[in-house]
Design a protein around this motif. Sequence first.
Motif, PDB file in Angstrom:
ATOM      1  N   SER A 186       0.826  -1.210   0.000  1.00 38.51           N
ATOM      2  CA  SER A 186       0.000   0.000   0.000  1.00 38.51           C
ATOM      3  C   SER A 186       0.860   1.260   0.000  1.00 38.51           C
ATOM      4  O   SER A 186       0.565   2.238  -0.695  1.00 38.51           O
ATOM      5  CB  SER A 186      -0.925   0.013   1.232  1.00 38.51           C
ATOM      6  OG  SER A 186      -1.782  -1.112   1.233  1.00 38.51           O
ATOM      7  N   ALA A 187       1.958   1.217   0.793  1.00 39.69           N
ATOM      8  CA  ALA A 187       2.853   2.370   0.841  1.00 39.69           C
ATOM      9  C   ALA A 187       3.503   2.607  -0.514  1.00 39.69           C
ATOM     10  O   ALA A 187       3.651   3.754  -0.960  1.00 39.69           O
ATOM     11  CB  ALA A 187       3.924   2.156   1.907  1.00 39.69           C
ATOM     12  N   GLY A 188       3.886   1.515  -1.205  1.00 37.38           N
ATOM     13  CA  GLY A 188       4.473   1.651  -2.532  1.00 37.38           C
ATOM     14  C   GLY A 188       3.497   2.239  -3.529  1.00 37.38           C
ATOM     15  O   GLY A 188       3.860   3.096  -4.343  1.00 37.38           O
ATOM     16  N   ALA A 189       2.245   1.781  -3.462  1.00 34.31           N
ATOM     17  CA  ALA A 189       1.224   2.306  -4.368  1.00 34.31           C
ATOM     18  C   ALA A 189       0.944   3.782  -4.081  1.00 34.31           C
ATOM     19  O   ALA A 189       0.792   4.593  -5.003  1.00 34.31           O
ATOM     20  CB  ALA A 189      -0.059   1.479  -4.226  1.00 34.31           C
ATOM     21  N   ALA A 190       0.909   4.130  -2.785  1.00 35.61           N
ATOM     22  CA  ALA A 190       0.663   5.528  -2.418  1.00 35.61           C
ATOM     23  C   ALA A 190       1.813   6.419  -2.874  1.00 35.61           C
ATOM     24  O   ALA A 190       1.595   7.530  -3.373  1.00 35.61           O
ATOM     25  CB  ALA A 190       0.472   5.640  -0.905  1.00 35.61           C
ATOM     26  N   ALA A 191       3.047   5.925  -2.707  1.00 32.51           N
ATOM     27  CA  ALA A 191       4.209   6.697  -3.139  1.00 32.51           C
ATOM     28  C   ALA A 191       4.196   6.925  -4.644  1.00 32.51           C
ATOM     29  O   ALA A 191       4.525   8.019  -5.130  1.00 32.51           O
ATOM     30  CB  ALA A 191       5.494   5.979  -2.727  1.00 32.51           C
ATOM     31  N   ALA A 192       3.800   5.892  -5.388  1.00 38.98           N
ATOM     32  CA  ALA A 192       3.728   6.030  -6.844  1.00 38.98           C
ATOM     33  C   ALA A 192       2.674   7.053  -7.249  1.00 38.98           C
ATOM     34  O   ALA A 192       2.854   7.795  -8.224  1.00 38.98           O
ATOM     35  CB  ALA A 192       3.426   4.672  -7.476  1.00 38.98           C
ATOM     36  N   ALA A 193       1.568   7.094  -6.502  1.00 40.13           N
ATOM     37  CA  ALA A 193       0.498   8.041  -6.823  1.00 40.13           C
ATOM     38  C   ALA A 193       0.879   9.472  -6.446  1.00 40.13           C
ATOM     39  O   ALA A 193       0.535  10.429  -7.148  1.00 40.13           O
ATOM     40  CB  ALA A 193      -0.783   7.634  -6.096  1.00 40.13           C
ATOM     41  N   ILE A 194       1.622   9.612  -5.336  1.00 39.49           N
ATOM     42  CA  ILE A 194       1.984  10.944  -4.845  1.00 39.49           C
ATOM     43  C   ILE A 194       3.199  11.509  -5.571  1.00 39.49           C
ATOM     44  O   ILE A 194       3.370  12.733  -5.659  1.00 39.49           O
ATOM     45  CB  ILE A 194       2.249  10.891  -3.321  1.00 39.49           C
ATOM     46  CG1 ILE A 194       0.963  10.515  -2.580  1.00 39.49           C
ATOM     47  CG2 ILE A 194       2.796  12.209  -2.800  1.00 39.49           C
ATOM     48  CD1 ILE A 194       1.167  10.280  -1.106  1.00 39.49           C
ATOM     49  N   ALA A 195       4.043  10.638  -6.127  1.00 39.47           N
ATOM     50  CA  ALA A 195       5.305  11.073  -6.729  1.00 39.47           C
ATOM     51  C   ALA A 195       5.155  12.202  -7.745  1.00 39.47           C
ATOM     52  O   ALA A 195       5.915  13.185  -7.693  1.00 39.47           O
ATOM     53  CB  ALA A 195       6.012   9.878  -7.363  1.00 39.47           C
ATOM     54  N   PRO A 196       4.210  12.119  -8.690  1.00 33.12           N
ATOM     55  CA  PRO A 196       4.084  13.230  -9.656  1.00 33.12           C
ATOM     56  C   PRO A 196       3.744  14.564  -8.997  1.00 33.12           C
ATOM     57  O   PRO A 196       4.262  15.615  -9.392  1.00 33.12           O
ATOM     58  CB  PRO A 196       2.949  12.762 -10.582  1.00 33.12           C
ATOM     59  CG  PRO A 196       2.928  11.281 -10.432  1.00 33.12           C
ATOM     60  CD  PRO A 196       3.285  11.018  -9.013  1.00 33.12           C
ATOM     61  N   ILE A 197       2.884  14.516  -7.968  1.00 35.20           N
ATOM     62  CA  ILE A 197       2.514  15.743  -7.265  1.00 35.20           C
ATOM     63  C   ILE A 197       3.715  16.299  -6.512  1.00 35.20           C
ATOM     64  O   ILE A 197       4.002  17.503  -6.546  1.00 35.20           O
ATOM     65  CB  ILE A 197       1.341  15.473  -6.300  1.00 35.20           C
ATOM     66  CG1 ILE A 197       0.121  14.961  -7.080  1.00 35.20           C
ATOM     67  CG2 ILE A 197       0.990  16.737  -5.512  1.00 35.20           C
ATOM     68  CD1 ILE A 197      -1.035  14.550  -6.198  1.00 35.20           C
ATOM     69  N   ALA A 198       4.443  15.391  -5.798  1.00 36.38           N
ATOM     70  CA  ALA A 198       5.615  15.811  -5.039  1.00 36.38           C
ATOM     71  C   ALA A 198       6.696  16.374  -5.959  1.00 36.38           C
ATOM     72  O   ALA A 198       7.404  17.314  -5.597  1.00 36.38           O
ATOM     73  CB  ALA A 198       6.169  14.633  -4.245  1.00 36.38           C
ATOM     74  N   PHE A 199       6.808  15.812  -7.159  1.00 28.66           N
ATOM     75  CA  PHE A 199       7.822  16.263  -8.112  1.00 28.66           C
ATOM     76  C   PHE A 199       7.644  17.733  -8.452  1.00 28.66           C
ATOM     77  O   PHE A 199       8.612  18.500  -8.531  1.00 28.66           O
ATOM     78  CB  PHE A 199       7.749  15.415  -9.378  1.00 28.66           C
ATOM     79  CG  PHE A 199       8.723  15.824 -10.441  1.00 28.66           C
ATOM     80  CD1 PHE A 199      10.053  15.432 -10.385  1.00 28.66           C
ATOM     81  CD2 PHE A 199       8.317  16.625 -11.504  1.00 28.66           C
ATOM     82  CE1 PHE A 199      10.956  15.814 -11.359  1.00 28.66           C
ATOM     83  CE2 PHE A 199       9.204  17.013 -12.496  1.00 28.66           C
ATOM     84  CZ  PHE A 199      10.529  16.604 -12.417  1.00 28.66           C
ATOM     85  N   PHE A 200       6.404  18.159  -8.629  1.00 28.37           N
ATOM     86  CA  PHE A 200       6.146  19.536  -9.054  1.00 28.37           C
ATOM     87  C   PHE A 200       5.935  20.507  -7.895  1.00 28.37           C
ATOM     88  O   PHE A 200       6.025  21.727  -8.091  1.00 28.37           O
ATOM     89  CB  PHE A 200       4.915  19.584  -9.965  1.00 28.37           C
ATOM     90  CG  PHE A 200       5.139  18.956 -11.308  1.00 28.37           C
ATOM     91  CD1 PHE A 200       5.883  19.601 -12.273  1.00 28.37           C
ATOM     92  CD2 PHE A 200       4.633  17.697 -11.594  1.00 28.37           C
ATOM     93  CE1 PHE A 200       6.105  19.024 -13.516  1.00 28.37           C
ATOM     94  CE2 PHE A 200       4.837  17.114 -12.842  1.00 28.37           C
ATOM     95  CZ  PHE A 200       5.579  17.768 -13.796  1.00 28.37           C
ATOM     96  N   THR A 201       5.675  19.987  -6.679  1.00 27.04           N
ATOM     97  CA  THR A 201       5.345  20.890  -5.574  1.00 27.04           C
ATOM     98  C   THR A 201       6.368  20.895  -4.440  1.00 27.04           C
ATOM     99  O   THR A 201       6.571  21.931  -3.798  1.00 27.04           O
ATOM    100  CB  THR A 201       3.971  20.524  -4.980  1.00 27.04           C
ATOM    101  OG1 THR A 201       3.997  19.158  -4.513  1.00 27.04           O
ATOM    102  CG2 THR A 201       2.873  20.681  -6.034  1.00 27.04           C
ATOM    103  N   LEU A 202       7.024  19.766  -4.177  1.00 18.45           N
ATOM    104  CA  LEU A 202       7.902  19.656  -3.019  1.00 18.45           C
ATOM    105  C   LEU A 202       9.385  19.758  -3.358  1.00 18.45           C
ATOM    106  O   LEU A 202      10.174  20.212  -2.542  1.00 18.45           O
ATOM    107  CB  LEU A 202       7.641  18.329  -2.280  1.00 18.45           C
ATOM    108  CG  LEU A 202       6.230  18.128  -1.717  1.00 18.45           C
ATOM    109  CD1 LEU A 202       6.133  16.788  -1.005  1.00 18.45           C
ATOM    110  CD2 LEU A 202       5.859  19.270  -0.766  1.00 18.45           C
ATOM    111  N   LEU A 203       9.757  19.336  -4.558  1.00 19.20           N
ATOM    112  CA  LEU A 203      11.173  19.348  -4.918  1.00 19.20           C
ATOM    113  C   LEU A 203      11.630  20.752  -5.317  1.00 19.20           C
ATOM    114  O   LEU A 203      10.865  21.531  -5.884  1.00 19.20           O
ATOM    115  CB  LEU A 203      11.443  18.386  -6.078  1.00 19.20           C
ATOM    116  CG  LEU A 203      11.209  16.896  -5.822  1.00 19.20           C
ATOM    117  CD1 LEU A 203      11.645  16.091  -7.037  1.00 19.20           C
ATOM    118  CD2 LEU A 203      11.943  16.422  -4.579  1.00 19.20           C
TER     119      LEU A 203
END
Length: 371
Positions: A186-203
């Motif tokens: 579940s954590a892996g799936a959540a990370a995959a879903a959040i990654a695009p958002i984090a890429f543009f907002t957190l990095l």
Amino acid sequence: MSRRIVPEAIAREPWHVILPLFALNTFGSVVLHSAAGGHMQPWALLHEIHFAVFLVMALIISRLPRELFRRLAFPGYIVLVVLLLIVEVAGKVSGGSQRWLNLGFMQLQPSELMKPGIILILAHFYDNLPPTMTRHWRSLVSAGALVGVPALLVMLQPDLGTGLAICAGAAVVIFLAGPPLWWFISAGAAAAAIAPIAFFTLLHDYQRKRVLTFLDPESDPLGTGYHITQSKIAIGSGGFFGKGFGNGSQSHLDYLPEAHTDFAFATMAEEWGLLGGLFVLAVFMWLFRWGLQVARRAPDRFSMLLAAGMTFTIFFYMAINMMMVMGLAPVVGIPLPFISHGGSALMTNMICVGVIMAVDRWSKRGSSLGL
């Protein structure tokens, strides 16, 4: 007969680990000597001095009793978190990041020490946790808080690579502690879903550029793709036997950035070729095999989690650095253990080695007592 020649205190040291590490570190000094244009200063000599000092430290750690590790787990964690907070307030800024404390004789990077520190606190946490509670969601919240605080402080420096290393080491300990597998799925799936958002907002901008450069380094070979492009040229030009000691054009002509730290493996590969790379890999594989064997023979849960976590911490250093210099991972600024110059990183790895030695000693002492 051998005991009469070699004192017992010396003979019982784990030379099957010390000697390969000494050979690898010496090889690293040779690489740093070449990177400095054929001079022991400023990196090679200091590299050897650091190893000698930290080897003594590792041997001292290996003599510490198991109960002392348990007692120091929480106070040590608190001290490291406080040091990370001090870095945020008064740390030295270098290369656009605020990661170091100036101790005079060396630049200390507290985030490096948090890598073994997070292993120790989580091993202690799960050792005290009743087995039935390991599979309860409340245990994951507590473990997540222990990991989240230092990881967040490190990423604020900003140091994404070290932050991910702390999280990766923690994930291994949590996994080995025995929670439900679906948590990780579940954590892996959540990370995959959040990654695009984090890429543009957190990095940060430079972090996003590193990821894009990893995907297509040739798109900007003289800009953001320069590091990895020159690194691959250096590795590829070394061939099977290398160009020979002191004949690496990429590092000597300053084409290869950070030839003595993050890209020291590329410096080595250009001059020593595939043979040099195989030697480095062979020593690391020997070290990892030994670490996992120690973890498997560990006398209790705490010791097993400690040895396995420390082994993986060294593995993460090695794997990410080699993948990075070969263009298989984004550039994240993680040095190669025992090859790259860097006192804090070498100290961290020798702490890990010392802890694994300690677990090995606990296991042998238990076997001799029939436990």
